[in-house]
Design a protein around this motif. Sequence first.
Motif, PDB file in Angstrom:
ATOM      1  N   GLN A 117     -36.195  80.867 -27.233  1.00 35.15           N
ATOM      2  CA  GLN A 117     -35.847  79.454 -26.984  1.00 35.15           C
ATOM      3  C   GLN A 117     -35.233  79.298 -25.593  1.00 35.15           C
ATOM      4  OE1 GLN A 117     -36.274  77.139 -29.120  1.00 35.15           O
ATOM      5  NE2 GLN A 117     -35.827  77.765 -31.210  1.00 35.15           N
ATOM      6  N   PRO A 118     -35.448  78.156 -24.915  1.00 41.32           N
ATOM      7  CA  PRO A 118     -34.735  77.948 -23.648  1.00 41.32           C
ATOM      8  C   PRO A 118     -33.223  77.871 -23.886  1.00 41.32           C
ATOM      9  CG  PRO A 118     -36.143  76.043 -24.183  1.00 41.32           C
ATOM     10  CD  PRO A 118     -36.313  77.035 -25.293  1.00 41.32           C
ATOM     11  N   SER A 119     -32.467  78.422 -22.968  1.00 40.91           N
ATOM     12  CA  SER A 119     -31.007  78.315 -23.092  1.00 40.91           C
ATOM     13  C   SER A 119     -30.591  76.912 -22.658  1.00 40.91           C
ATOM     14  CB  SER A 119     -30.294  79.310 -22.193  1.00 40.91           C
ATOM     15  OG  SER A 119     -31.011  80.475 -22.075  1.00 40.91           O
ATOM     16  N   THR A 120     -29.454  76.474 -23.213  1.00 45.02           N
ATOM     17  CA  THR A 120     -28.985  75.126 -22.883  1.00 45.02           C
ATOM     18  C   THR A 120     -27.564  75.201 -22.347  1.00 45.02           C
ATOM     19  OG1 THR A 120     -28.218  74.857 -25.148  1.00 45.02           O
ATOM     20  CG2 THR A 120     -30.401  73.976 -24.634  1.00 45.02           C
ATOM     21  N   GLY A 184     -25.334  65.762 -32.341  1.00 44.27           N
ATOM     22  CA  GLY A 184     -25.722  67.032 -32.958  1.00 44.27           C
ATOM     23  C   GLY A 184     -26.043  68.138 -31.955  1.00 44.27           C
ATOM     24  N   ALA A 185     -25.912  67.859 -30.659  1.00 45.59           N
ATOM     25  CA  ALA A 185     -26.289  68.883 -29.659  1.00 45.59           C
ATOM     26  C   ALA A 185     -25.311  70.057 -29.703  1.00 45.59           C
ATOM     27  CB  ALA A 185     -26.276  68.272 -28.262  1.00 45.59           C
ATOM     28  N   ARG A 186     -25.880  71.261 -29.548  1.00 46.56           N
ATOM     29  CA  ARG A 186     -25.061  72.477 -29.406  1.00 46.56           C
ATOM     30  C   ARG A 186     -25.616  73.273 -28.247  1.00 46.56           C
ATOM     31  NH1 ARG A 186     -21.508  74.595 -33.490  1.00 46.56           N
ATOM     32  NH2 ARG A 186     -21.164  72.986 -35.054  1.00 46.56           N
ATOM     33  N   PHE A 187     -24.721  73.770 -27.422  1.00 45.60           N
ATOM     34  CA  PHE A 187     -25.130  74.416 -26.172  1.00 45.60           C
ATOM     35  C   PHE A 187     -24.821  75.907 -26.202  1.00 45.60           C
ATOM     36  CE2 PHE A 187     -23.916  70.022 -25.479  1.00 45.60           C
ATOM     37  CZ  PHE A 187     -25.049  69.512 -24.876  1.00 45.60           C
ATOM     38  N   ASP A 188     -25.579  76.651 -25.404  1.00 46.69           N
ATOM     39  CA  ASP A 188     -25.257  78.069 -25.219  1.00 46.69           C
ATOM     40  C   ASP A 188     -24.077  78.221 -24.272  1.00 46.69           C
ATOM     41  OD1 ASP A 188     -27.488  79.471 -26.648  1.00 46.69           O
ATOM     42  OD2 ASP A 188     -28.676  78.235 -25.271  1.00 46.69           O
ATOM     43  N   LEU A 189     -23.990  77.296 -23.345  1.00 42.20           N
ATOM     44  CA  LEU A 189     -22.934  77.385 -22.334  1.00 42.20           C
ATOM     45  C   LEU A 189     -22.332  76.008 -22.105  1.00 42.20           C
ATOM     46  CD1 LEU A 189     -21.454  78.846 -19.948  1.00 42.20           C
ATOM     47  CD2 LEU A 189     -23.414  78.200 -18.516  1.00 42.20           C
ATOM     48  N   ILE A 190     -21.003  75.959 -22.164  1.00 42.42           N
ATOM     49  CA  ILE A 190     -20.285  74.769 -21.702  1.00 42.42           C
ATOM     50  C   ILE A 190     -19.527  75.220 -20.465  1.00 42.42           C
ATOM     51  CG2 ILE A 190     -18.482  73.081 -22.202  1.00 42.42           C
ATOM     52  CD1 ILE A 190     -19.249  73.388 -25.210  1.00 42.42           C
ATOM     53  N   ILE A 191     -19.839  74.592 -19.355  1.00 42.85           N
ATOM     54  CA  ILE A 191     -19.242  75.015 -18.087  1.00 42.85           C
ATOM     55  C   ILE A 191     -18.510  73.816 -17.503  1.00 42.85           C
ATOM     56  CG2 ILE A 191     -21.241  74.440 -16.623  1.00 42.85           C
ATOM     57  CD1 ILE A 191     -20.827  77.192 -15.238  1.00 42.85           C
ATOM     58  N   SER A 192     -17.340  74.073 -16.920  1.00 43.30           N
ATOM     59  CA  SER A 192     -16.612  72.936 -16.356  1.00 43.30           C
ATOM     60  C   SER A 192     -15.637  73.355 -15.277  1.00 43.30           C
ATOM     61  CB  SER A 192     -15.843  72.196 -17.469  1.00 43.30           C
ATOM     62  OG  SER A 192     -15.228  71.032 -16.933  1.00 43.30           O
ATOM     63  N   ASN A 193     -15.644  72.576 -14.227  1.00 39.81           N
ATOM     64  CA  ASN A 193     -14.566  72.610 -13.242  1.00 39.81           C
ATOM     65  C   ASN A 193     -13.868  71.275 -13.403  1.00 39.81           C
ATOM     66  OD1 ASN A 193     -12.896  72.736 -11.030  1.00 39.81           O
ATOM     67  ND2 ASN A 193     -14.520  72.272  -9.554  1.00 39.81           N
ATOM     68  N   ARG A 244     -20.731  80.467 -24.837  1.00 36.71           N
ATOM     69  CA  ARG A 244     -19.544  80.699 -24.007  1.00 36.71           C
ATOM     70  C   ARG A 244     -19.056  79.397 -23.400  1.00 36.71           C
ATOM     71  NH1 ARG A 244     -20.556  84.868 -25.970  1.00 36.71           N
ATOM     72  NH2 ARG A 244     -20.290  86.969 -25.153  1.00 36.71           N
ATOM     73  N   VAL A 245     -17.731  79.341 -23.239  1.00 33.13           N
ATOM     74  CA  VAL A 245     -17.134  78.290 -22.423  1.00 33.13           C
ATOM     75  C   VAL A 245     -16.666  78.954 -21.139  1.00 33.13           C
ATOM     76  CG1 VAL A 245     -15.055  76.873 -22.197  1.00 33.13           C
ATOM     77  CG2 VAL A 245     -16.467  76.659 -24.213  1.00 33.13           C
ATOM     78  N   MET A 246     -17.005  78.373 -20.006  1.00 35.25           N
ATOM     79  CA  MET A 246     -16.555  78.913 -18.715  1.00 35.25           C
ATOM     80  C   MET A 246     -15.848  77.803 -17.959  1.00 35.25           C
ATOM     81  SD  MET A 246     -19.718  81.331 -17.535  1.00 35.25           S
ATOM     82  CE  MET A 246     -20.452  82.481 -18.713  1.00 35.25           C
ATOM     83  N   LEU A 247     -14.584  78.055 -17.635  1.00 38.71           N
ATOM     84  CA  LEU A 247     -13.747  77.012 -17.040  1.00 38.71           C
ATOM     85  C   LEU A 247     -13.084  77.473 -15.765  1.00 38.71           C
ATOM     86  CD1 LEU A 247     -11.665  75.927 -20.181  1.00 38.71           C
ATOM     87  CD2 LEU A 247     -13.766  74.895 -19.305  1.00 38.71           C
ATOM     88  N   GLU A 248     -13.044  76.578 -14.797  1.00 39.05           N
ATOM     89  CA  GLU A 248     -12.211  76.833 -13.621  1.00 39.05           C
ATOM     90  C   GLU A 248     -10.823  76.243 -13.900  1.00 39.05           C
ATOM     91  OE1 GLU A 248     -14.065  76.208  -9.754  1.00 39.05           O
ATOM     92  OE2 GLU A 248     -12.152  75.446  -8.993  1.00 39.05           O
ATOM     93  N   PHE A 249      -9.799  76.847 -13.323  1.00 37.64           N
ATOM     94  CA  PHE A 249      -8.436  76.321 -13.521  1.00 37.64           C
ATOM     95  C   PHE A 249      -7.635  76.507 -12.243  1.00 37.64           C
ATOM     96  CE2 PHE A 249      -8.674  80.656 -15.087  1.00 37.64           C
ATOM     97  CZ  PHE A 249      -7.646  81.280 -14.399  1.00 37.64           C
TER      98      PHE A 249
END
Length: 302
Positions: A117-120, A184-193, A244-249
């Motif tokens: 499946q494509p990653s989201t 209902g969306a679910r992601f492989d990656l949540i990324i945020s700055n 994964r969640v990837m966050l800048e801080f």
Amino acid sequence: MTVLEAIQRSTEFLAKKGVDSPRLQTELLLAHLRKQPRMRLYLEFERVLTPAEVDGFRELIRRRGQREPLQHIVGSTSFCGFEIAVNRDVLIPRPETELLAERGWTFLNQLSTINSQPSTALDFGTGSGCLAIALACKCPTAEVYAVDISSEALALARENAARHGAAERIRFLHGDGFAAAPAGARFDLIISNPPYIPTAEIASLEPEVRDYDPRGALDGGADGLDYGRRLAAEGARFLKPHGRVMLEFGDGQAESLREILQQQMWIVEAIEADYTRRPRLMVARRADSPADEPSAARSQPG
Ligand SMILES: C[S@@+](CC[C@H](N)C(=O)[O-])C[C@H]1O[C@@H](n2cnc3c(N)ncnc32)[C@H](O)[C@@H]1O
């Protein structure tokens, strides 16, 4: 006035105005005016500027002396090798955020070698679109969603995506964080700055940031961690089990952010430093996530 004289006088002027790296800034502005690489100036120090060039350069230096960011004057910046247009509606992408982008696309590419499946991915607070564009271009099979509460920022993000041929691959969503995500969306990656400057510190930032980056891109609440709390509390519902969640801080926020995530049943997999060796990004997964999937971590939690 020769090229060298113009550079020397303007460097002095910008230094008096408190501008960082005044010589470099001067050279970049002159190179921009003359539409040539900066290094070319070094071959032309003795060349006499035309009156039109003198006037044009004076205006650019005047703006920079008022602490308008170089990137606004030239209209763009480079992010992970992509030219990203900027204006007052978006945060100017920072070099340290390139690290977050690289972690993000590495993880997505690892996943795509395992999954059919494509990653989201969801970019929470996309601003100029820099992270979403880097993910979409570096991981061509990924489906990228990019949310922002500012419709003006999204307009520029769309233009930036089109410039890099990624407009069809990124779904831009206008709204307040996860509320804008498809039901209902679910992601492989949540990324945020996310915005992470403590409110009281904004007044003491350099004028280039305080007066030109949008307030809504800076203000992270009393301790700067309002968005960290939100992502920790709401993110799990939007993440696939192995995601994964990837966050800048911000500076000094690593331990507080780690606690916030742990209290919400996240495992902090990695805390990484930026190019200035300051802890800058955090990678987390759910405490109940399966253990036998790709590791997004390069280093262990500090
Ligand atoms: C620090 S900027 C980051 C922009 C870009 N991702 C980058 O790294 O350069 C944070 C962005 O989050 C957006 N933002 C703030 N609150 C938001 C919210 N509740 N929902 C969605 N976006 C939000 C701001 O408009 C801003 O564009």
